[in-house]
Design a protein around this motif. Structure first.
Motif, PDB file in Angstrom:
ATOM      1  N   GLU A 148      31.613  38.789  36.015  1.00 29.56           N
ATOM      2  CA  GLU A 148      32.678  38.649  36.330  1.00 29.56           C
ATOM      3  C   GLU A 148      33.193  38.910  37.802  1.00 29.56           C
ATOM      4  O   GLU A 148      33.930  38.470  38.563  1.00 29.56           O
ATOM      5  CB  GLU A 148      33.796  38.815  35.307  1.00 29.56           C
ATOM      6  CG  GLU A 148      33.706  38.113  33.978  1.00 29.56           C
ATOM      7  CD  GLU A 148      34.452  38.585  32.649  1.00 29.56           C
ATOM      8  OE1 GLU A 148      35.188  37.901  32.218  1.00 29.56           O
ATOM      9  OE2 GLU A 148      34.329  39.926  32.393  1.00 29.56           O
ATOM     10  N   ASN A 149      32.718  40.215  37.932  1.00 28.05           N
ATOM     11  CA  ASN A 149      33.339  40.856  39.423  1.00 28.05           C
ATOM     12  C   ASN A 149      32.285  40.208  40.386  1.00 28.05           C
ATOM     13  O   ASN A 149      32.839  40.082  41.600  1.00 28.05           O
ATOM     14  CB  ASN A 149      32.840  42.011  39.265  1.00 28.05           C
ATOM     15  CG  ASN A 149      34.420  42.896  39.025  1.00 28.05           C
ATOM     16  OD1 ASN A 149      35.348  42.867  39.568  1.00 28.05           O
ATOM     17  ND2 ASN A 149      34.014  43.871  37.833  1.00 28.05           N
ATOM     18  N   GLU A 189      38.074  46.135  34.595  1.00 24.69           N
ATOM     19  CA  GLU A 189      37.681  46.043  33.101  1.00 24.69           C
ATOM     20  C   GLU A 189      36.970  44.612  32.840  1.00 24.69           C
ATOM     21  O   GLU A 189      36.460  44.323  31.804  1.00 24.69           O
ATOM     22  CB  GLU A 189      39.268  45.478  32.420  1.00 24.69           C
ATOM     23  CG  GLU A 189      39.931  46.648  32.294  1.00 24.69           C
ATOM     24  CD  GLU A 189      40.894  47.045  33.556  1.00 24.69           C
ATOM     25  OE1 GLU A 189      40.615  46.362  34.729  1.00 24.69           O
ATOM     26  OE2 GLU A 189      42.002  47.749  33.437  1.00 24.69           O
ATOM     27  N   PHE A 190      36.572  44.099  34.126  1.00 30.62           N
ATOM     28  CA  PHE A 190      35.682  42.773  34.298  1.00 30.62           C
ATOM     29  C   PHE A 190      34.218  43.377  33.925  1.00 30.62           C
ATOM     30  O   PHE A 190      33.985  44.406  34.623  1.00 30.62           O
ATOM     31  CB  PHE A 190      35.882  42.046  35.289  1.00 30.62           C
ATOM     32  CG  PHE A 190      37.004  40.960  34.823  1.00 30.62           C
ATOM     33  CD1 PHE A 190      37.743  40.889  33.866  1.00 30.62           C
ATOM     34  CD2 PHE A 190      37.162  40.096  36.005  1.00 30.62           C
ATOM     35  CE1 PHE A 190      38.746  39.855  33.687  1.00 30.62           C
ATOM     36  CE2 PHE A 190      38.084  39.089  35.913  1.00 30.62           C
ATOM     37  CZ  PHE A 190      38.790  38.903  34.724  1.00 30.62           C
ATOM     38  N   ASP A 200      40.152  51.023  48.990  1.00 28.89           N
ATOM     39  CA  ASP A 200      40.170  51.249  47.770  1.00 28.89           C
ATOM     40  C   ASP A 200      39.485  50.550  46.784  1.00 28.89           C
ATOM     41  O   ASP A 200      40.020  49.447  46.240  1.00 28.89           O
ATOM     42  CB  ASP A 200      41.552  51.570  47.296  1.00 28.89           C
ATOM     43  CG  ASP A 200      41.997  52.132  46.187  1.00 28.89           C
ATOM     44  OD1 ASP A 200      40.965  52.117  45.313  1.00 28.89           O
ATOM     45  OD2 ASP A 200      43.075  52.923  45.945  1.00 28.89           O
ATOM     46  N   ILE A 215      30.397  45.565  45.317  1.00 28.40           N
ATOM     47  CA  ILE A 215      31.366  45.038  46.183  1.00 28.40           C
ATOM     48  C   ILE A 215      30.594  44.556  47.316  1.00 28.40           C
ATOM     49  O   ILE A 215      30.958  43.326  47.964  1.00 28.40           O
ATOM     50  CB  ILE A 215      32.433  45.967  46.406  1.00 28.40           C
ATOM     51  CG1 ILE A 215      33.205  46.298  45.287  1.00 28.40           C
ATOM     52  CG2 ILE A 215      33.220  45.303  47.710  1.00 28.40           C
ATOM     53  CD1 ILE A 215      34.312  47.334  45.535  1.00 28.40           C
ATOM     54  N   ILE A 256      31.566  37.030  40.838  1.00 28.64           N
ATOM     55  CA  ILE A 256      31.867  35.845  41.128  1.00 28.64           C
ATOM     56  C   ILE A 256      33.433  35.826  41.408  1.00 28.64           C
ATOM     57  O   ILE A 256      34.165  34.490  41.594  1.00 28.64           O
ATOM     58  CB  ILE A 256      31.703  34.833  40.016  1.00 28.64           C
ATOM     59  CG1 ILE A 256      32.326  35.083  38.646  1.00 28.64           C
ATOM     60  CG2 ILE A 256      30.106  34.656  39.726  1.00 28.64           C
ATOM     61  CD1 ILE A 256      32.276  34.143  37.500  1.00 28.64           C
ATOM     62  N   LEU A 257      33.868  37.052  41.687  1.00 26.02           N
ATOM     63  CA  LEU A 257      35.380  36.942  42.132  1.00 26.02           C
ATOM     64  C   LEU A 257      35.781  36.075  42.993  1.00 26.02           C
ATOM     65  O   LEU A 257      36.938  35.645  42.908  1.00 26.02           O
ATOM     66  CB  LEU A 257      35.661  38.323  42.150  1.00 26.02           C
ATOM     67  CG  LEU A 257      37.287  39.004  42.039  1.00 26.02           C
ATOM     68  CD1 LEU A 257      37.573  38.686  40.732  1.00 26.02           C
ATOM     69  CD2 LEU A 257      37.346  40.532  42.494  1.00 26.02           C
ATOM     70  N   ARG A 258      35.093  35.847  44.302  1.00 25.68           N
ATOM     71  CA  ARG A 258      35.553  35.011  45.239  1.00 25.68           C
ATOM     72  C   ARG A 258      35.020  33.451  45.065  1.00 25.68           C
ATOM     73  O   ARG A 258      35.691  32.450  45.630  1.00 25.68           O
ATOM     74  CB  ARG A 258      34.788  35.389  46.403  1.00 25.68           C
ATOM     75  CG  ARG A 258      35.510  36.820  46.893  1.00 25.68           C
ATOM     76  CD  ARG A 258      35.390  37.075  48.373  1.00 25.68           C
ATOM     77  NE  ARG A 258      35.840  38.227  49.119  1.00 25.68           N
ATOM     78  CZ  ARG A 258      37.016  38.295  49.462  1.00 25.68           C
ATOM     79  NH1 ARG A 258      38.029  37.231  49.518  1.00 25.68           N
ATOM     80  NH2 ARG A 258      37.440  39.475  49.815  1.00 25.68           N
ATOM     81  N   HIS A 280      38.782  50.510  43.726  1.00 26.70           N
ATOM     82  CA  HIS A 280      39.110  50.507  42.431  1.00 26.70           C
ATOM     83  C   HIS A 280      40.496  49.490  42.452  1.00 26.70           C
ATOM     84  O   HIS A 280      40.537  48.808  41.502  1.00 26.70           O
ATOM     85  CB  HIS A 280      39.613  51.958  41.755  1.00 26.70           C
ATOM     86  CG  HIS A 280      38.345  52.635  41.495  1.00 26.70           C
ATOM     87  ND1 HIS A 280      38.439  53.917  40.837  1.00 26.70           N
ATOM     88  CD2 HIS A 280      36.926  52.123  41.401  1.00 26.70           C
ATOM     89  CE1 HIS A 280      37.229  54.190  40.718  1.00 26.70           C
ATOM     90  NE2 HIS A 280      36.310  53.146  41.064  1.00 26.70           N
ATOM     91  N   ALA A 281      41.388  49.679  43.582  1.00 30.41           N
ATOM     92  CA  ALA A 281      42.626  49.054  43.417  1.00 30.41           C
ATOM     93  C   ALA A 281      42.210  47.695  43.895  1.00 30.41           C
ATOM     94  O   ALA A 281      43.048  46.633  43.379  1.00 30.41           O
ATOM     95  CB  ALA A 281      43.661  49.744  44.367  1.00 30.41           C
ATOM     96  N   ASP A 282      41.464  47.341  44.937  1.00 34.82           N
ATOM     97  CA  ASP A 282      41.583  46.021  45.348  1.00 34.82           C
ATOM     98  C   ASP A 282      40.099  45.334  45.260  1.00 34.82           C
ATOM     99  O   ASP A 282      40.147  44.182  45.082  1.00 34.82           O
ATOM    100  CB  ASP A 282      41.359  46.375  47.019  1.00 34.82           C
ATOM    101  CG  ASP A 282      42.983  46.570  47.316  1.00 34.82           C
ATOM    102  OD1 ASP A 282      43.955  46.045  46.743  1.00 34.82           O
ATOM    103  OD2 ASP A 282      43.320  47.529  48.153  1.00 34.82           O
ATOM    104  N   GLY A 283      38.875  46.093  45.333  1.00 38.81           N
ATOM    105  CA  GLY A 283      37.741  45.387  45.433  1.00 38.81           C
ATOM    106  C   GLY A 283      37.112  45.154  43.962  1.00 38.81           C
ATOM    107  O   GLY A 283      36.311  43.991  43.945  1.00 38.81           O
ATOM    108  N   LEU A 284      37.402  45.578  42.879  1.00 38.53           N
ATOM    109  CA  LEU A 284      36.884  45.223  41.724  1.00 38.53           C
ATOM    110  C   LEU A 284      38.044  45.032  40.645  1.00 38.53           C
ATOM    111  O   LEU A 284      39.085  45.768  40.842  1.00 38.53           O
ATOM    112  CB  LEU A 284      36.219  46.479  41.163  1.00 38.53           C
ATOM    113  CG  LEU A 284      34.761  46.662  41.861  1.00 38.53           C
ATOM    114  CD1 LEU A 284      34.174  48.159  41.390  1.00 38.53           C
ATOM    115  CD2 LEU A 284      33.831  45.583  41.595  1.00 38.53           C
ATOM    116  N   VAL A 285      37.738  44.142  39.411  1.00 37.98           N
ATOM    117  CA  VAL A 285      38.442  44.488  38.285  1.00 37.98           C
ATOM    118  C   VAL A 285      37.603  45.159  37.358  1.00 37.98           C
ATOM    119  O   VAL A 285      36.856  44.822  36.953  1.00 37.98           O
ATOM    120  CB  VAL A 285      38.684  42.815  37.807  1.00 37.98           C
ATOM    121  CG1 VAL A 285      39.629  42.881  36.643  1.00 37.98           C
ATOM    122  CG2 VAL A 285      39.677  41.972  38.859  1.00 37.98           C
TER     123      VAL A 285
END
Lengths: 508, 358
Positions: A353-354, A348-349, A339, A410, A356-358, A341-346
């Protein structure tokens, strides 16, 4: 068959965008007509004009020979147009019958519940939409909720049904049931407009198909006369590779070993009931199965998002069963979650910002706890270019991108970290043909670079086209593991229901 | 630039709508809305002392508002800033009349740090840990602890260990050294210390920097926007929940501290100030942006001081400012209506032109 709905040279221009630029379409009585096109080809704009949500810039819509100008969906409904949106518009706390009659209740203010139930039951019997009118919406599956939406259209005396991406949220069984309903409607003489970007579904259900590309209708053909390859080429506007050509796999050392892994989901139900499996470097292992059989819980457990109740997970020779998600990431596990939208991305970022999430806590993206925007932005720009993310603007919010481009972000983030293994769960869900091709190429490229790829997918075609080996999961257990090059749809389909072939049953 | 405009357009439109409707209410009551608003504005900004009063009134609102904004950005709702404010105030005052041998500046810093820590413990450690490990809602825990905090502060000066011997329920005054300096007579009348102003502005800048420029803030916002994605990315969601509530309580505690050192100089009855609740509105109006909180806090400070002047000059009850507050909350809360109205209007217009063309 006479023409029921005609669309003649319809145009809809928004400032700077020609969303529809010359659309022609004829829908005959009693036919299932598919509108096929990639995301952004203008299918929704066309439907919104037919349904009275948008006013055409120019062109004409004719219903049963008469030109019509709908100013609101209400007028379109009165003229007999029924629309089932991709996202349902139902009230979960109310019953089926209440939802169907809502806004047009029998008895008006003095609502007659019994009459509503009777009417809805009669409709459901007439159109073969098996459903209990007194059930609460919140207790129904997605497939049944869709039936309620179709019933709503017929309650308002629809003479034409538009289904907007109707299978996007359905399981394979529910899709089959929907197709049966569509065939019933056809037998009743009700024309159906079936909007989709999935070739196999269009091929299966429609009589004729109109292909849209970049706001224009490319052509309308009899479905039986066109091959999937023809349709795909028309849709994308160039030669598309539907089935990726790949070299024979050269599997290396094992990268992931599962030993009798058991996993409970968040609601504490045991979903993975003892799985032993091995993934090697340089191979794509497809995990096939019907939705809800534990495959996504297993993927979450390998990534560290669910804690296994029992068993061991060995990654690259180390026991990672009790490691945190961050530690697993460091060891080289990349994960494209089911999913996005639920897990892979923020959402609103922004893209920077997305991406460099890890790695936000590492140099050069931050030092001593202070974020450094410039290196992160440069990195994002490189990924955007390498993965062809559109629009190529790092400061865009992730929510503003199309599903395909979100998925590219992603995938770009996960594979650019040079992982040892990638878990790809439904990596192409909801994407159009061109985007799917790109993502499939990336998965094969990773394999050829000697990385292990675990592909968890509900799409049989995807599994067959990519996997070097196929593991079939049913009810939380692996039914069988078979070689990918000789596997057939029928074989996998049978295994997915949990039944092994006779010879093996006899021997075991 | 466009993003900035769309961020602040909503709150500004909401405020304007509230003012217009407030004006209609006032005229319905038989007053001239222009003179009423005139008296409100002159009461808030009309001369140096009233401007000073406005700034003084806005300082605790801004500081509490910053704490609430941090919680909101982390997806949490700190309703108990009021209680955090009062326990921190009590702690700072206690430190303020003890440790008299310390040099002045060190004593001030000591007071502020103790206030912040106590606020962080009250708002963060207890609700944060119970939320993280038992799953209790921070809305309930912060609110309940807020009542406990306020009543605790009240007990301390009404028969408790901090009551000054004598008749009034109040604590001893903090030593001169720890009172934030006023610098001149005018500022003294408004009880406006430029040191308090500097602390407030610095706090807003620190909060902004923390949220947008540090890895802590990045994680707080990620947890706030999408907890599942934060977990997926390997962030420690429970830890950052606790951190968010601690920071929130820390700023509310700083508010109590600064107010004691800068204005009140002792703990005394003022427990119905409701800074912690007004600050929720401040934060909402500022869209949880720390720099916006500075402006929104000033606006609400102006409403408070201007309201008093309005009551004296126009005979309109100062409660009208409460009505205005309510209206602003209402319009900020339903500001999604604004884009919808614009869309509806455009649709109407495009339909009309469409009909005219055909």
């Amino acid at each position: 068959m006479e023409d029921f709905l005609e669309v003649i040279d319809l145009k809809k221009w928004f400032p700077g965008v020609k969303a529809n630029d010359g659309v022609n379409l004829t829908l005959r009585r009693g036919e299932v007509h598919a509108i096929l096109g990639e995301n952004g080809a203008g299918k929704s704009t066309l439907m919104k004009m037919i349904y009275g949500l948008l006013e055409p810039t120019s062109g004409e819509i004719r219903l049963a020979g008469q030109p019509v100008h709908f100013r609101s969906p209400r007028e379109a409904i009165q003229a007999g147009i029924g629309m089932v949106h991709q996202h349902f518009m139902l009230i979960p706390a109310l019953t089926v019958a209440e939802n169907v009659v809502l806004g047009d209740e029998p008895g008006g203010v003095n609502y007659n519940r019994r009459e509503a139930v009777r009417h809805v039951r009669a409709l459901s019997e007439r159109y073969g939409l098996d459903i209990d009118p007194t059930a609460k919406i919140s207790q129904l599956s997605v497939g049944l909720q869709q039936r309620v939406e179709i019933l709503k259209a017929f309650y308002r005396k629809a003479r034409l049904i538009i289904l907007d991406e109707p299978t996007a949220l359905l399981t394979p069984q529910e899709t089959r049931e929907l197709f049966n309903i569509v065939r019933n409607l056809k037998a009743e003489g009700i024309p159906v407009l079936f909007i989709s970007h999935k070739l196999d579904e269009v091929k299966e259900i429609s009589d004729r198909v109109t292909v849209m590309r970049a706001g224009k209708t490319v052509d309308s053909v009899r479905t039986a006369d066109a091959t999937p390859q023809d349709l795909a080429n028309m849709m994308v506007g160039r030669e598309v590779v539907l089935r990726i050509q790949k070299e024979v796999a050269k599997p290396g050392a094992p990268v992931l070993q599962l030993e009798d892994v058991k996993v409970r989901d968040k609601a504490k139900n045991l979903r993975v009931k003892g799985i032993t499996l091995e993934l090697r470097r340089g191979e794509i292992l497809g995990l096939a199965g019907i939705d809800g059989n534990g495959q996504f819980e297993l993927a979450d457990a390998i990534a560290g998002l669910l804690r296994p109740e029992d068993g061991r997970i060995i990654f690259d020779g180390h026991d990672i069963t009790h490691m945190t998600p961050a530690q697993r990431t460091e060891r080289g596990i990349a994960y494209v979650p089911q999913d996005r939208h639920a897990d892979g991305l923020v959402l609103e970022f922004d893209l920077v910002e997305n991406t460099i999430l890890r790695d936000f806590h590492k140099r050069p993206y931050s030092s001593a706890g202070i974020l450094r925007r410039k290196p992160a932005e440069d990195y994002t720009k490189r990924l955007i270019e390498a993965f062809d993310v559109r629009p190529p603007q790092p400061a865009r919010k992730a929510a503003e991108l199309s599903g395909g481009n979100q998925q590219k972000v992603i995938l770009a983030r996960e594979v650019s970290r040079d992982p040892i293994m990638l878990i790809a769960a439904q990596p192409t869900r909801g994407l159009d043909v061109g985007a799917i091709e790109g993502i499939h190429r990336q998965l094969v490229r990773l394999r050829d670079e000697g990385k292990g790829v675990l592909l968890v997918s509900l799409e049989m075609d995807e599994i067959l086209s990519l996997s070097d080996r196929i593991a079939v999961i049913h009810d939380g257990r692996i039914v069988d593991v078979i070689p990918g090059d000789t596997a057939t749809r029928e074989q996998i389909g049978l295994l997915m229901t949990g039944s092994r072939t006779n010879s093996e049953v006899a021997s075991s | 630039m466009k993003a900035l405009r769309s961020t602040f357009l909503g709150p500004i439109v909401a405020t304007l709508l509230a003012i217009v409707i407030g004006g209609i209410l006032v005229s319905a009551m038989g007053y001239n809305p222009f003179s009423v608003y005139g008296s409100l504005i002159s009461g808030a900004f009309g001369n140096i002392p009233s401007l000073g009063n406005t700034i003084t009134a806005s300082i605790p609102l801004v500081l509490c508002g910053l704490g609430i904004a941090i919680a909101f950005q982390s997806g949490l709702f700190n309703i108990g800033a009021d209680g955090q404010y009062w326990v921190a105030a009590a702690a700072s005052v206690w430190v303020g009349y003890h440790f008299t041998s310390l040099p002045g500046w060190l004593h001030i810093i000591f007071c502020l740090v103790v206030g912040m820590l106590v606020g962080a413990i009250w708002g963060g450690i207890i609700p944060g840990l119970t939320k993280a490990y038992v799953g209790s809602s921070e809305v309930i825990t912060t609110m309940m602890l807020s009542y406990i905090g306020i009543l605790l502060a009240r007990y301390l000066i009404e028969g408790g260990p901090m009551q000054e011997p004598g008749s009034n329920p109040q604590s001893p005054e903090i030593v001169q050294n720890t009172q934030l300096p006023y610098f001149n007579q005018t500022l003294m009348q408004s009880q406006l210390s430029l040191v308090a102003v500097a602390i407030t502005i610095l706090a807003a800048v620190v909060a902004w920097f923390l949220l947008y420029k540090t890895t802590i803030g990045y994680q707080l916002r990620a947890v706030g926007f999408n907890q599942r994605a934060a977990r997926y990315a390997g962030m420690r969601v429970t830890l950052y929940t606790v951190i968010a509530l601690c920071l929130s309580g820390l700023f509310a505690g700083l508010a109590g501290s600064v107010q004691m050192l800068g204005v009140d100089h002792r703990l005394m009855d003022g427990f119905s100030s409701n800074y912690g609740y007004t600050a929720i509105v401040v934060s909402l109006l500022a869209r949880n942006n720390p720099l916006g909180v500075l402006l929104a806090g000033l606006f609400f400070g102006a409403l408070t001081t201007g309201g008093q002047n309005m009551q004296i000059i126009s005979n309109v009850p100062a409660a009208l400012t409460d009505v205005l507050q309510g209206l602003i909350i209402f319009f900020v809360a339903c500001e999604r209506i604004v884009p919808q109205i614009i869309q509806w209007y455009r649709r109407r217009r495009s339909l009309r032109s469409g009909v005219a063309a055909s």
